[in-house]
Design a protein around this motif. Structure first.
Motif, PDB file in Angstrom:
ATOM      1  N   ARG A   1      -2.717   3.814   1.935  1.00  0.00           N
ATOM      2  CA  ARG A   1      -3.209   2.995   3.050  1.00  0.00           C
ATOM      3  C   ARG A   1      -2.376   1.726   3.121  1.00  0.00           C
ATOM      4  O   ARG A   1      -2.377   0.921   2.216  1.00  0.00           O
ATOM      5  CB  ARG A   1      -4.690   2.638   2.860  1.00  0.00           C
ATOM      6  CG  ARG A   1      -5.262   1.812   4.002  1.00  0.00           C
ATOM      7  CD  ARG A   1      -6.721   1.472   3.742  1.00  0.00           C
ATOM      8  NE  ARG A   1      -7.310   0.735   4.843  1.00  0.00           N
ATOM      9  CZ  ARG A   1      -7.256  -0.583   4.982  1.00  0.00           C
ATOM     10  NH1 ARG A   1      -6.623  -1.306   4.056  1.00  0.00           N
ATOM     11  NH2 ARG A   1      -7.806  -1.189   6.005  1.00  0.00           N
ATOM     12  N   HIS A   2      -1.645   1.588   4.224  1.00  0.00           N
ATOM     13  CA  HIS A   2      -0.763   0.441   4.376  1.00  0.00           C
ATOM     14  C   HIS A   2      -1.482  -0.695   5.102  1.00  0.00           C
ATOM     15  O   HIS A   2      -2.345  -0.463   5.943  1.00  0.00           O
ATOM     16  CB  HIS A   2       0.487   0.832   5.177  1.00  0.00           C
ATOM     17  CG  HIS A   2       1.396   1.747   4.436  1.00  0.00           C
ATOM     18  ND1 HIS A   2       2.609   1.353   3.925  1.00  0.00           N
ATOM     19  CD2 HIS A   2       1.267   3.062   4.100  1.00  0.00           C
ATOM     20  CE1 HIS A   2       3.196   2.368   3.325  1.00  0.00           C
ATOM     21  NE2 HIS A   2       2.396   3.422   3.416  1.00  0.00           N
ATOM     22  N   LYS A   3      -1.110  -1.918   4.775  1.00  0.00           N
ATOM     23  CA  LYS A   3      -1.618  -3.078   5.483  1.00  0.00           C
ATOM     24  C   LYS A   3      -0.617  -4.223   5.347  1.00  0.00           C
ATOM     25  O   LYS A   3       0.249  -4.197   4.462  1.00  0.00           O
ATOM     26  CB  LYS A   3      -2.990  -3.509   4.961  1.00  0.00           C
ATOM     27  CG  LYS A   3      -2.976  -4.047   3.533  1.00  0.00           C
ATOM     28  CD  LYS A   3      -4.350  -4.564   3.114  1.00  0.00           C
ATOM     29  CE  LYS A   3      -4.727  -5.816   3.849  1.00  0.00           C
ATOM     30  NZ  LYS A   3      -5.977  -6.423   3.356  1.00  0.00           N
TER      31      LYS A   3
ATOM     32  N   GLY B   1       0.814  -1.209   0.000  1.00  0.00           N
ATOM     33  CA  GLY B   1       0.000   0.000   0.000  1.00  0.00           C
ATOM     34  C   GLY B   1       0.842   1.251   0.000  1.00  0.00           C
ATOM     35  O   GLY B   1       2.010   1.256   0.414  1.00  0.00           O
TER      36      GLY B   1
END
Length: 363
Positions: free
Chosen positions: A268-270, A265
């Motif tokens: 938005r990191h995940k 991401g």
């Protein structure tokens, strides 16, 4: 690190103490011990209020308000908690003889101290809400940068799917279905935490949970979690029936193996998992419909668990070719035992001559 754990509150107390010490340095408020004391007490009280540990019924009622009303009421309530907390801490400091300041000075909050406490509380609450949004373990991994570089891991995955959610939505509407899903997800969170599972994602009416492989097989924790969730829903039968007209049922599939874990991401990191294991677990969950069984587990997971939890039995179903996979998977159904164990039978495993021969042939 869950909201009710000792570790959680130790971290909150330590962070609050650090900000309290920083206040003393910035505003020249005297000995550091005072800043640490005030910071710890006020920070813990503020977070306890925001988490619902302090005045739980009141905070529950607040959350039912429209967004703007909730925001205003929550901020005013937080301000009152901080002001009262400052006064109470002043009384405690005076009683302990930690300062020579007058009682009036100690119990009367200073405007700059109140504004500082509100700003720090807002910062801590904001961080905790981001943590809640993406999950505590994912948040910790992102902060530590554990998965900046992809790494191979052995993990067990549990896919849970709410039975009949589409039919319920067609009959009662999407908003009612969303309320049902929200309630189910909130209810099952506790047994998942208790069995040290990590909620990785929500996809529609499905929940994806995982464990590091050794942690998941230890004491058959991943299997015990499934049946603890089912028991939690079943034990609250009256409330479910009264509110939604049904008792939620979940289909469950357990599978595990090697996956590549990586942070992905930009905006938005995940933390995401890649590999055949994820696809196979999803297909195994779909197989529940075909086999008409509620809980399925692959041989890859079951073979690593020497003894099933007391009262749980496994039934070998055979080999299945799952859609999208070239090979076949040996599948077992899990269920709660409904009869007394026969003398000589190992808990959760069939006697030789009954189902065990089939089990060994397929494995």
């Amino acid at each position: 690190m869950t909201n009710g754990s000792l570790t959680f509150w130790i971290v909150i107390a330590a962070a609050s103490a650090a900000f309290g010490a920083l206040y003393g340095i910035l505003f020249h408020e005297g000995p550091a011990v005072l800043g640490v004391t005030y910071g710890t007490c006020i920070g813990v009280l503020a977070i306890a209020y925001e988490r619902g540990a302090l005045f739980p019924r009141y905070t529950t009622c607040l959350r039912r308000l429209p967004s703007l009303a909730y925001f205003a009421a929550a901020e005013i309530s937080l301000l009152l908690v901080i002001v009262v907390g400052m006064s109470a801490t002043g009384l405690a400091v005076r009683a302990l003889g930690l300062t020579a300041k007058s009682l009036a000075e100690l119990v009367t909050p200073r405007p700059q101290a109140v504004l500082y406490a509100m700003a720090v509380s807002a910062l801590l609450i904001g961080v905790l809400r981001v943590r809640d949004l993406i999950g505590s373990r994912t948040f910790t991994n992102l902060i530590l940068g554990r998965y900046h570089r992809p790494r191979s891991e052995e993990r067990i995955f549990l896919f849970l799917d709410l039975v009949g959610s589409t039919t319920y939505a067609e009959k009662h509407g999407d908003f009612a279905a969303q309320e049902l899903l929200k309630d189910v997800f909130e209810t099952i969170a506790e047994p998942i935490r208790r069995h040290r599972g990590q909620i990785d994602d929500y996809i529609g009416d499905q929940v994806i949970i995982s464990w590091p492989l050794m942690q998941g097989v230890e004491r058959a924790r991943c299997i015990d979690c499934v049946f603890a969730i089912r028991k939690t829903l079943r034990d609250d039968r009256d409330r479910w029936t009264r509110r939604f007209g049904l008792v939620p049922e979940l289909r469950a599939a357990l599978h595990g193996g090697s996956v590549v874990t990586a942070e992905i991401g930009v905006d938005r990191h995940k933390i995401a998992y890649f590999g055949d294991v994820m696809n196979a677990t999803a297909r195994l969950e779909g197989l529940c419909r075909e086999t008409k069984r509620s809980v399925l587990v692959s041989e890859a997971v079951l073979s690593r668990i020497p003894v099933l939890p007391d009262g749980i039995e496994a039934e070998a179903l055979g080999q299945y070719a799952l859609r999208g996979r070239s090979g076949e998977m040996v599948v077992h159904a899990l269920a709660e035992r409904r009869r007394l164990a026969v003398v000589g039978e190992v808990v959760g495993r069939p006697l030789p001559g009954r189902g065990a021969d089939a089990f060994h042939r397929l494995s």
